[in-house]
Design a protein around this motif. Structure first.
Motif, PDB file in Angstrom:
ATOM      1  N   ILE A 143      -2.728  -1.335  -5.379  1.00 47.39           N
ATOM      2  CA  ILE A 143      -3.015  -1.010  -3.978  1.00 47.39           C
ATOM      3  C   ILE A 143      -1.933  -0.093  -3.412  1.00 47.39           C
ATOM      4  CG2 ILE A 143      -3.209  -1.964  -1.656  1.00 47.39           C
ATOM      5  CD1 ILE A 143      -4.462  -4.467  -2.932  1.00 47.39           C
ATOM      6  N   ALA A 144      -0.676  -0.397  -3.745  1.00 48.06           N
ATOM      7  CA  ALA A 144       0.434   0.422  -3.269  1.00 48.06           C
ATOM      8  C   ALA A 144       0.337   1.836  -3.823  1.00 48.06           C
ATOM      9  CB  ALA A 144       1.769  -0.208  -3.671  1.00 48.06           C
TER      10      ALA A 144
ATOM     11  N   GLY B 163       0.013   4.687  -1.235  1.00 45.32           N
ATOM     12  CA  GLY B 163       1.227   5.497  -1.319  1.00 45.32           C
ATOM     13  C   GLY B 163       0.952   6.896  -1.827  1.00 45.32           C
ATOM     14  N   GLY B 164       0.113   7.010  -2.859  1.00 47.52           N
ATOM     15  CA  GLY B 164      -0.227   8.318  -3.412  1.00 47.52           C
ATOM     16  C   GLY B 164      -0.913   9.198  -2.393  1.00 47.52           C
TER      17      GLY B 164
ATOM     18  N   THR C  15       9.011   4.299   1.843  1.00 44.67           N
ATOM     19  CA  THR C  15       9.745   3.291   1.078  1.00 44.67           C
ATOM     20  C   THR C  15       8.829   2.187   0.570  1.00 44.67           C
ATOM     21  OG1 THR C  15      11.755   3.683   2.391  1.00 44.67           O
ATOM     22  CG2 THR C  15      11.630   1.617   1.144  1.00 44.67           C
ATOM     23  N   TRP C  16       8.077   1.578   1.474  1.00 41.15           N
ATOM     24  CA  TRP C  16       7.317   0.376   1.120  1.00 41.15           C
ATOM     25  C   TRP C  16       5.944   0.666   0.522  1.00 41.15           C
ATOM     26  CZ3 TRP C  16       9.528  -4.398   1.203  1.00 41.15           C
ATOM     27  CH2 TRP C  16      10.794  -4.483   1.829  1.00 41.15           C
ATOM     28  N   LEU C  17       5.449   1.909   0.645  1.00 38.33           N
ATOM     29  CA  LEU C  17       4.178   2.268   0.015  1.00 38.33           C
ATOM     30  C   LEU C  17       4.389   2.950  -1.339  1.00 38.33           C
ATOM     31  CD1 LEU C  17       1.986   3.593   2.991  1.00 38.33           C
ATOM     32  CD2 LEU C  17       1.842   1.389   1.812  1.00 38.33           C
ATOM     33  N   ASN C  18       5.637   3.024  -1.752  1.00 42.85           N
ATOM     34  CA  ASN C  18       5.952   3.643  -3.040  1.00 42.85           C
ATOM     35  C   ASN C  18       6.032   2.555  -4.122  1.00 42.85           C
ATOM     36  OD1 ASN C  18       6.874   5.068  -5.214  1.00 42.85           O
ATOM     37  ND2 ASN C  18       8.802   5.698  -4.275  1.00 42.85           N
ATOM     38  N   PRO C  19       5.065   2.498  -5.027  1.00 43.09           N
ATOM     39  CA  PRO C  19       5.068   1.437  -6.051  1.00 43.09           C
ATOM     40  C   PRO C  19       6.277   1.488  -6.966  1.00 43.09           C
ATOM     41  CG  PRO C  19       3.460   3.125  -6.588  1.00 43.09           C
ATOM     42  CD  PRO C  19       3.916   3.397  -5.183  1.00 43.09           C
TER      43      PRO C  19
ATOM     44  N   VAL D 214       0.084  12.809  -6.899  1.00 40.56           N
ATOM     45  CA  VAL D 214      -0.918  12.948  -7.968  1.00 40.56           C
ATOM     46  C   VAL D 214      -0.620  11.975  -9.095  1.00 40.56           C
ATOM     47  CG1 VAL D 214      -1.834  14.479  -9.746  1.00 40.56           C
ATOM     48  CG2 VAL D 214      -1.488  15.340  -7.429  1.00 40.56           C
ATOM     49  N   MET D 215       0.654  11.854  -9.469  1.00 39.13           N
ATOM     50  CA  MET D 215       1.047  10.943 -10.536  1.00 39.13           C
ATOM     51  C   MET D 215       0.682   9.505 -10.203  1.00 39.13           C
ATOM     52  SD  MET D 215       4.779  12.496 -11.622  1.00 39.13           S
ATOM     53  CE  MET D 215       5.196  11.016 -12.557  1.00 39.13           C
ATOM     54  N   LEU D 216       0.878   9.131  -8.932  1.00 37.12           N
ATOM     55  CA  LEU D 216       0.561   7.767  -8.520  1.00 37.12           C
ATOM     56  C   LEU D 216      -0.943   7.498  -8.599  1.00 37.12           C
ATOM     57  CD1 LEU D 216       2.896   7.328  -5.389  1.00 37.12           C
ATOM     58  CD2 LEU D 216       3.149   6.285  -7.641  1.00 37.12           C
ATOM     59  N   LEU D 217      -1.752   8.454  -8.116  1.00 35.75           N
ATOM     60  CA  LEU D 217      -3.199   8.257  -8.137  1.00 35.75           C
ATOM     61  C   LEU D 217      -3.751   8.274  -9.566  1.00 35.75           C
ATOM     62  CD1 LEU D 217      -4.324  10.403  -5.065  1.00 35.75           C
ATOM     63  CD2 LEU D 217      -4.022   7.927  -5.201  1.00 35.75           C
TER      64      LEU D 217
END
Length: 206
Positions: free
Chosen positions: A74-75, A79-80, A124-128, A200-203
């Motif tokens: 979810i993050a 975040g992404g 900060t907090w949405l970054n997994p 992009v990396m996160l998604l």
């Protein structure tokens, strides 16, 4: 005593290695510092957040997060998406005229303190990676030190405090080099590339 000192040093070095990296949070602190816009509250939010996450990881939250991977998923999604939006905005700033860039640089300092704090909290907090690095990795390494795990945590927290204070203060000193539109355009190029790549990396990793 020697064991605790060594654990604290290990925490300091490990914390520095994980925190000192080009990412959305550090890039945002850099840009705020250059703009001289609410640097102190932004730095405080980053440092305090790291301290809370490090303590949580050492206390055992890392095992809980590992047992519920959906939290990280979810993050990554939220975040992404958020980081990509910030990257697109930075890219748009790069394409503006020199006059518009100068005006935008001046407007950066007029952003409200709460808006800057809100963006810092989101980055900060949405970054997994914060949970993977700070909570899971730091928590696991700290607990490997047995009774000296809290000494390790103190060293890691100190690394965070020193890094963000140095980054914010150092960026503020660089502000005189950003008197020209070209310098601001170059900074926004870096911001756009980092934000878009990270988003992009996160998604993709979901």
């Amino acid at each position: 005593m020697t064991t605790f000192v060594l654990a604290a040093v290990a925490g300091l070095l490990t914390g520095a290695g994980l925190i000192i990296a080009i990412g959305p949070q550090n890039v945002f602190v850099l840009r705020q510092g250059v703009a001289r816009a609410h640097v102190v509250p932004v730095v405080v939010v980053c440092a305090v957040s790291d301290v809370v996450l490090i303590i949580a990881g050492v206390a055992g939250l890392g095992a809980l997060v590992a047992a519920h991977p959906s939290v990280v998923t979810i993050a990554k999604i939220f975040g992404g998406g958020y980081v990509i939006v910030l990257g697109v905005l930075a890219a748009r700033r790069c394409l503006r005229s020199s006059e518009a860039i100068v005006a935008n640089a001046g407007e950066a300092a007029t952003v409200s303190r709460w808006a800057a704090i809100g963006m810092t909290l989101a980055l900060t907090w949405l970054n997994p990676h914060v949970y993977l690095d700070t909570v899971l990795t730091m928590g696991a390494i700290a607990n490997s030190h047995g009774n000296a795990k809290w000494a390790f945590a103190i060293g890691a927290c100190l690394a965070s405090l020193l890094w963000f204070a140095t980054l914010g203060g150092g960026a503020t000193r660089l502000s005189r080099f950003f008197a020209s539109p070209r310098s601001w355009r170059m900074l926004d190029v870096v911001v756009a590339v980092v934000m878009l790549a990270m988003g992009v990396m996160l998604l993709v990793s979901v």
